[in-house]
Scaffold this motif. Structure first.
Motif, PDB file in Angstrom:
ATOM      1  N   ARG A   1      32.171  40.027  23.476  1.00  0.00           N
ATOM      2  CA  ARG A   1      31.956  40.753  24.732  1.00  0.00           C
ATOM      3  C   ARG A   1      31.986  42.254  24.497  1.00  0.00           C
ATOM      4  O   ARG A   1      31.160  42.998  25.031  1.00  0.00           O
ATOM      5  CB  ARG A   1      33.026  40.358  25.745  1.00  0.00           C
TER       6      ARG A   1
ATOM      7  N   ALA B   1      29.693  33.075  28.268  1.00  0.00           N
ATOM      8  CA  ALA B   1      30.967  33.775  28.379  1.00  0.00           C
ATOM      9  C   ALA B   1      30.745  35.234  28.771  1.00  0.00           C
ATOM     10  O   ALA B   1      31.472  35.785  29.593  1.00  0.00           O
ATOM     11  CB  ALA B   1      31.727  33.685  27.056  1.00  0.00           C
ATOM     12  N   ARG B   2      29.724  35.834  28.197  1.00  0.00           N
ATOM     13  CA  ARG B   2      29.434  37.229  28.540  1.00  0.00           C
ATOM     14  C   ARG B   2      29.004  37.352  29.991  1.00  0.00           C
ATOM     15  O   ARG B   2      29.419  38.270  30.702  1.00  0.00           O
ATOM     16  CB  ARG B   2      28.325  37.761  27.621  1.00  0.00           C
TER      17      ARG B   2
ATOM     18  N   ARG C   1      27.728  29.077  24.510  1.00  0.00           N
ATOM     19  CA  ARG C   1      29.071  29.455  24.941  1.00  0.00           C
ATOM     20  C   ARG C   1      29.226  30.962  24.967  1.00  0.00           C
ATOM     21  O   ARG C   1      29.752  31.534  25.926  1.00  0.00           O
ATOM     22  CB  ARG C   1      30.110  28.890  23.974  1.00  0.00           C
ATOM     23  N   GLU C   2      28.764  31.601  23.889  1.00  0.00           N
ATOM     24  CA  GLU C   2      28.925  33.052  23.799  1.00  0.00           C
ATOM     25  C   GLU C   2      28.146  33.755  24.899  1.00  0.00           C
ATOM     26  O   GLU C   2      28.659  34.642  25.583  1.00  0.00           O
ATOM     27  CB  GLU C   2      28.450  33.532  22.427  1.00  0.00           C
TER      28      GLU C   2
ATOM     29  N   LEU D   1      33.789  27.587  37.978  1.00  0.00           N
ATOM     30  CA  LEU D   1      34.683  27.128  39.041  1.00  0.00           C
ATOM     31  C   LEU D   1      35.948  26.535  38.428  1.00  0.00           C
ATOM     32  O   LEU D   1      35.986  26.237  37.235  1.00  0.00           O
ATOM     33  CB  LEU D   1      33.963  26.071  39.871  1.00  0.00           C
ATOM     34  N   PRO D   2      36.984  26.378  39.222  1.00  0.00           N
ATOM     35  CA  PRO D   2      38.213  25.754  38.716  1.00  0.00           C
ATOM     36  C   PRO D   2      37.932  24.354  38.166  1.00  0.00           C
ATOM     37  O   PRO D   2      38.682  23.843  37.351  1.00  0.00           O
ATOM     38  CB  PRO D   2      39.102  25.678  39.956  1.00  0.00           C
ATOM     39  N   ASN D   3      36.828  23.773  38.603  1.00  0.00           N
ATOM     40  CA  ASN D   3      36.413  22.453  38.120  1.00  0.00           C
ATOM     41  C   ASN D   3      35.788  22.531  36.733  1.00  0.00           C
ATOM     42  O   ASN D   3      35.272  21.543  36.257  1.00  0.00           O
ATOM     43  CB  ASN D   3      35.383  21.838  39.048  1.00  0.00           C
ATOM     44  N   ARG D   4      35.724  23.719  36.188  1.00  0.00           N
ATOM     45  CA  ARG D   4      35.041  23.930  34.902  1.00  0.00           C
ATOM     46  C   ARG D   4      33.543  23.758  35.020  1.00  0.00           C
ATOM     47  O   ARG D   4      32.887  23.352  34.066  1.00  0.00           O
ATOM     48  CB  ARG D   4      35.555  22.968  33.836  1.00  0.00           C
TER      49      ARG D   4
ATOM     50  N   ARG E   1      41.503  30.424  36.694  1.00  0.00           N
ATOM     51  CA  ARG E   1      41.742  29.957  35.333  1.00  0.00           C
ATOM     52  C   ARG E   1      41.639  31.148  34.378  1.00  0.00           C
ATOM     53  O   ARG E   1      40.630  31.823  34.329  1.00  0.00           O
ATOM     54  CB  ARG E   1      40.674  28.913  35.013  1.00  0.00           C
TER      55      ARG E   1
ATOM     56  N   ALA F   1      31.891  36.922  32.210  1.00  0.00           N
ATOM     57  CA  ALA F   1      32.799  38.059  32.147  1.00  0.00           C
ATOM     58  C   ALA F   1      32.375  39.157  33.118  1.00  0.00           C
ATOM     59  O   ALA F   1      33.212  39.758  33.782  1.00  0.00           O
ATOM     60  CB  ALA F   1      32.846  38.607  30.729  1.00  0.00           C
TER      61      ALA F   1
END
Lengths: 241, 241
Positions: B72, A71-72, A67-68, A82-85, B24, A75
């Motif tokens: 981040r 996420a980077r 996840r981390e 996507l909006p669909n996750r 999102r 970013a």
DNA sequence: TGCCGCGATCTGTGATCACAGTTAGACTGT
DNA sequence: ACAGTCTAACTGTGATCACAGATCGCGGCA
């Protein structure tokens, strides 16, 4: 535990003091490095989708570090959700490709200049070595595209590191992260470009100019290299829009 | 619900189709924006420490989004976590300050050039507006340093956005994130620099050059601005080493 | 007084659980 | 044949728990 060795060393021995503080490297950091390498070397194609859970399972870690790392990358737009996750490698439009190329020309061009001016001895030694590695791959009758890609990357970054500006190197890494999937994925699809493209010549000029301290020459060689690769990519017609 | 309006619109109406996909925005993203603003505006001093839990409590969210945002910022060295597992705003050595300034001169200088070349009409309008806002603060006998800092930032980024290169704007944001704490924290400590420093003149030249499409002039004005602020910071003697 | 040890507390990191939202596919009614 | 409905599986995001390591303060020994 009693003290068996020395008479009460309250001060830290200089032998220990000079090893420097060891940096803490988290799992998330390692996952990030892993994914970054995949992106920059073009092993993940634009549009390629992935899920946090599957990546976590593949790497043998929990979902948390993934996840981390993701996420980077999301970013700084090296990945997108996507909006669909759904997480995927972003597609590349012609407009975005040209924008990235324009920024690369400016930033990496400056880096080449700077490398020629303030070149560090240790980096210079590595330079010729990486150039030869790239040449060896390019001349190979059955070239391993992935090794050529890696050799190309290492040559470029040897130049960038020679600037002595780690911040600048970090910026360029970010750019390669975004453009790597398109650049190198297409290179792997058509390895003949290794010989027909002027890459080897541009590299020769680049290394020579940096070694000679010729800033303008280094900049020109690097710009030629980037523009050569860019026009090849555009000619493949795989870009969107 | 029965269809009261139109005869069975199986296709999505164009009125809906053109609103575009809504993005999102996660909690982590919002925390990141919050922290970024604090860093760039100098409200967090170098060396300032923080804990994930305290930030989470202050912002009224769980620790999770804070972790992501801080991760981040740590990744791009806008924050750092010590071996003690303490998070703090990094200290600034003279060497690092000069490195960041060198990169800023190159990157932001190019941005100013580019803004003067391909300037967008909408950005130009905003430009003069932000310049006046900055002037108003600078002339204020009791200047609010925080508003001056914000006005300065908005003026600069209006120029950068006028390049039409969002990637470049992102890169510059990253640079400001690293140098913001030193630059703006010291500015708040000595607001007289607002008048004595040549900032207002540099801004005037910058805006005029961009409006006139004078790339070289814009670059020079911006370089003067950065160097003026940098030499002021160095003269305060608050940098380490 | 000065030094060491011990424990309470706080730190970031990793794992796990909970959840809303989406997707794909079988099914149903027409 | 086809549009609509519903269910089961899967998605990223947020909250919570668990834990090793670091810090700090208090107390006791020398």
């Amino acid at each position: 535990m009693s003290n068996l060795s020395s008479p009460r060393p309250t001060k830290t021995p200089t032998a220990i003091a000079q090893i420097g503080r060891l940096e803490r490297v988290t799992l998330g950091e390692r996952v990030h490095t892993e994914l970054r390498e995949l992106l920059m070397s073009g092993e993940l194609a634009p549009g390629q989708r992935m899920s946090l859970r599957s990546v976590a399972e593949t790497l043998g870690v929990s979902m948390m570090p993934v996840r981390e790392a993701v996420a980077r990358l999301v970013a700084d737009q090296s990945l997108e959700v996507l909006p669909n996750r759904a997480v995927r490698v972003p597609l590349m439009t012609r407009a975005r490709f040209r924008e990235l190329t324009a920024v690369r020309l400016a930033v990496e061009g400056f880096a080449a200049e700077q490398a020629a001016r303030s070149r560090a001895e240790s980096d210079l030694a590595a330079l010729s070595q990486f150039e030869e590695a790239f040449l060896a791959e390019a001349r190979d009758p059955d070239p391993h595209a992935d090794r050529a890609v890696r050799a190309n990357k290492e040559l470029h970054f040897a130049v960038y590191r020679a600037t002595g500006l780690p911040t600048l190197v970090g910026i360029i890494e970010g750019l390669w992260l975004k453009i790597g999937p398109v650049l190198n994925f297409d290179l792997k699809a058509s390895p003949e470009r290794l010989r027909t493209g002027g890459a080897t010549e541009h590299h020769r000029h680049l290394v020579a100019a940096v070694n000679a301290g010729d800033a303008a020459g280094a900049r020109k060689a690097l710009i030629d290299d980037i523009e050569g690769a860019a026009s090849f990519i555009e000619s493949t017609g795989r870009l969107l829009d």
